[in-house]
Enzyme design. Structure first.
Site, PDB file in Angstrom:
ATOM      1  N   GLY A 236       0.911  -1.249   0.039  1.00 29.84           N
ATOM      2  CA  GLY A 236      -0.072   0.058  -0.001  1.00 29.84           C
ATOM      3  C   GLY A 236       0.819   1.274  -0.043  1.00 29.84           C
ATOM      4  O   GLY A 236       1.764   1.392  -0.492  1.00 29.84           O
ATOM      5  N   SER A 237       0.352   2.349   0.489  1.00 28.31           N
ATOM      6  CA  SER A 237       0.890   3.584   0.641  1.00 28.31           C
ATOM      7  C   SER A 237       2.143   4.019   1.801  1.00 28.31           C
ATOM      8  O   SER A 237       1.970   2.876   2.578  1.00 28.31           O
ATOM      9  CB  SER A 237      -0.133   4.791   0.704  1.00 28.31           C
ATOM     10  OG  SER A 237      -0.675   4.673   2.023  1.00 28.31           O
ATOM     11  N   GLY A 241       2.332   2.305   5.536  1.00 29.30           N
ATOM     12  CA  GLY A 241       3.287   1.516   6.064  1.00 29.30           C
ATOM     13  C   GLY A 241       3.994   2.256   7.483  1.00 29.30           C
ATOM     14  O   GLY A 241       4.279   1.566   8.234  1.00 29.30           O
ATOM     15  N   GLU A 258       5.577  -3.486   1.258  1.00 26.57           N
ATOM     16  CA  GLU A 258       5.757  -3.082  -0.313  1.00 26.57           C
ATOM     17  C   GLU A 258       5.001  -1.789  -0.353  1.00 26.57           C
ATOM     18  O   GLU A 258       3.654  -1.690  -0.427  1.00 26.57           O
ATOM     19  CB  GLU A 258       5.158  -4.158  -1.236  1.00 26.57           C
ATOM     20  CG  GLU A 258       5.806  -5.567  -1.248  1.00 26.57           C
ATOM     21  CD  GLU A 258       7.157  -5.459  -1.847  1.00 26.57           C
ATOM     22  OE1 GLU A 258       7.881  -4.467  -2.283  1.00 26.57           O
ATOM     23  OE2 GLU A 258       8.166  -6.321  -1.609  1.00 26.57           O
TER      24      GLU A 258
END
Length: 501
Positions: A236-237, A241, A258
């Site tokens: 995601g963004s 994270g 990721e």
């Protein structure tokens, strides 16, 4: 551009799910929306924190027996899943198109990626190797072994609604872990289809279906906070994270992140420009610029920058934008209005910083104003400003000029993200220097930034999160390592020659 009605698309989605064996919920509160028309295909039942905890509990219970199954036997489940993915490849790909807006070729490619990673995992099940090391003590053997880790939580994003799940699930299952998957709220139907195929695969080989759980809706925090989730793999963004990582670390869990990618390609004077232009256009415009590996920055030597921009301008004018179900379309819709607004705001920032929009950026006329089709934008920038360093998840390519390779690599590295990068050159010295000095997890030569193969470890550095998925030795993330010392002598020598008593 032909535009099917939402009712037609909804009926097609229901037909596809039925053919796979999935039951579409008769009631629910989570809208499964299609970016093709902007309408709602169906409503999906969402989980509560309590039901998500129950799913984790089922996965934790199943782990106790699944961990004892030999890895090659665990691969039987993944082999059965791969067979079903082959059988229903076109149906699942069409669902990806309906929910994520990908053109047919890219959707089929994503399902093929699932099949490929399953095949990789099947072979991996016989290669979970440890090491034997030389012991300093006579009559001793020193080695390492790898063991199942526990329950793996998978949080996936809309842009690869099925492939990223497969990267995690296939590897985790052969490693002896069980899986709890929370897909993007944007793509719940593809998740329902995949979960159905997984349960069918489990039934066909006599495996407890509880090894795989699906939870829908805004229950990510439950996975983040639950200590039974040994590894949380989250795509995601960067913002997501930054929230997830410290919370998982606080309970001493593992994270595989990721996150963002602000990927660049360098074009040198020696580059094969025919090859480079093809690679650039696919990387920048493919999936409507909604890949984490999409090309967002193009760094071209000053002596050829005008020539490259001219060739790209011609190519961009020729890109067919429209309904991804139509033959010949290369660029489908943005996922939603928020993505479109973000792109427009970024273009305003770029022009205010002295940039020039060479081509694209405008919305393609649509009968249904809830669908957002845009022409990929090519923007000439005088320097790498703040908006260029910011990742905008849309088909915007910023072009920058450079004078020396050192300057080009510095521009490549001068962003917070570190996922993918590439260089187009026929000069080996330039290629090798770039590979050595790019600070990204992926560094390519004479190929674009997108289109990673499953055989290599996928992931990036800095704000991309540092996680690695898919190939190479990424499997080690899903297991725990134990160092073993075996004394087969009748003495008890201590390490480092220590004498005690």
């Amino acid at each position: 551009m032909t535009e099917p009605t939402t009712e037609q698309l909804a009926l097609r989605a229901k037909t596809l799910l039925t053919s796979i064996g999935a039951e579409l919920p008769t009631s629910g509160t989570l809208p499964a929306r299609t970016p093709i028309s902007g309408g709602t295909l169906a409503y999906v039942t969402v989980d509560t924190p309590a039901s998500a905890e129950a799913a984790i509990d089922r996965a934790a219970t199943a782990f106790e027996s699944w961990r004892t199954v030999p890895a090659p036997a665990r691969a039987r489940l993944v082999r059965a899943l791969a067979a079903l993915l082959v059988e229903y490849k076109s149906e699942l790909a069409e669902l990806v198109t309906l929910e994520a807006g990908k053109i047919e070729a890219e959707a089929l490619g994503e399902v093929q990626e699932m099949i490929d990673v399953c095949e990789f995992a099947i072979g991996l099940s016989r290669q979970l190797y440890g090491l034997t090391m030389a012991s300093e003590r006579e009559g001793h053997r020193l080695m390492e072994t790898w063991h199942p880790l526990g329950v793996v939580g998978v949080i996936s994003a809309f842009n690869f609604p099925v492939a990223v799940w497969a990267w995690n699930a296939a590897i985790a299952l052969v490693c002896g872990d069980t899986v709890v998957w929370k897909p993007s709220e944007t793509t719940p139907l593809t998740a329902l289809a995949c979960h159905t195929l997984m349960r069918r695969a489990a039934a066909s080989v006599g495996v407890d279906p509880d090894v795989h759980q699906l939870v829908q809706g805004e229950v990510g925090p439950t996975l983040v906070d639950d200590p039974r989730i040994a590894l949380l793999s989250a795509t995601g963004s960067v913002r997501m994270g930054a929230i997830v990582a410290p919370k998982v670390a606080a309970r001493f869990g593992r994270c595989l992140l990721e996150l963002g990618g602000n990927n660049a390609a360098i074009v040198t004077p020696s580059a094969d420009l025919d090859l480079a232009v093809r690679g650039i256009v696919f990387s920048a415009a493919g999936t409507a610029g909604q890949r984490c590996t999409s090309l967002r920055r193009l760094i071209v030597h000053r002596s050829i920058v005008d020539q490259v921009v001219d060739r790209l301008t011609v190519a961009y004018h020729q890109l067919p934008v429209g309904n991804p179900l139509d033959a010949g379309i290369l660029v489908g819709p943005l996922i939603n209005e928020r993505a479109f607004v973000a792109m427009q705001e970024a273009l305003v920032h770029a022009t205010s910083d002295g940039g020039e929009v060479i081509v694209g950026g405008e919305r393609v006329d649509s009968v249904d104003h809830d669908a957002y089709y845009v022409r990929p934008a090519l923007v000439r920038m005088p320097e790498q400003t703040a908006i260029v360093r910011h990742e905008t998840f849309a088909p915007t390519l910023y072009v920058l000029a450079y004078d020396t390779l050192k300057d080009a690599i510095a521009l490549n590295n001068a962003v917070p993200q570190g996922l993918s990068s590439s260089i187009f050159t026929l000069n080996q010295r330039e290629a090798e220097t770039f590979i050595a000095e790019s600070d990204c997890g992926i560094a390519n030569v004479n190929i674009g930034t997108s289109g990673a193969e499953i055989g290599g470890a996928f992931g990036g550095e800095k704000e991309t999160g540092g996680g690695r998925e898919s190939g190479s030795d990424s499997w080690k993330t899903y297991m725990r390592r134990a160092t073993n010392t075996i004394n087969y002598s009748d003495q008890l020598p201590l390490a480092q020659g220590i004498s005690f008593g």
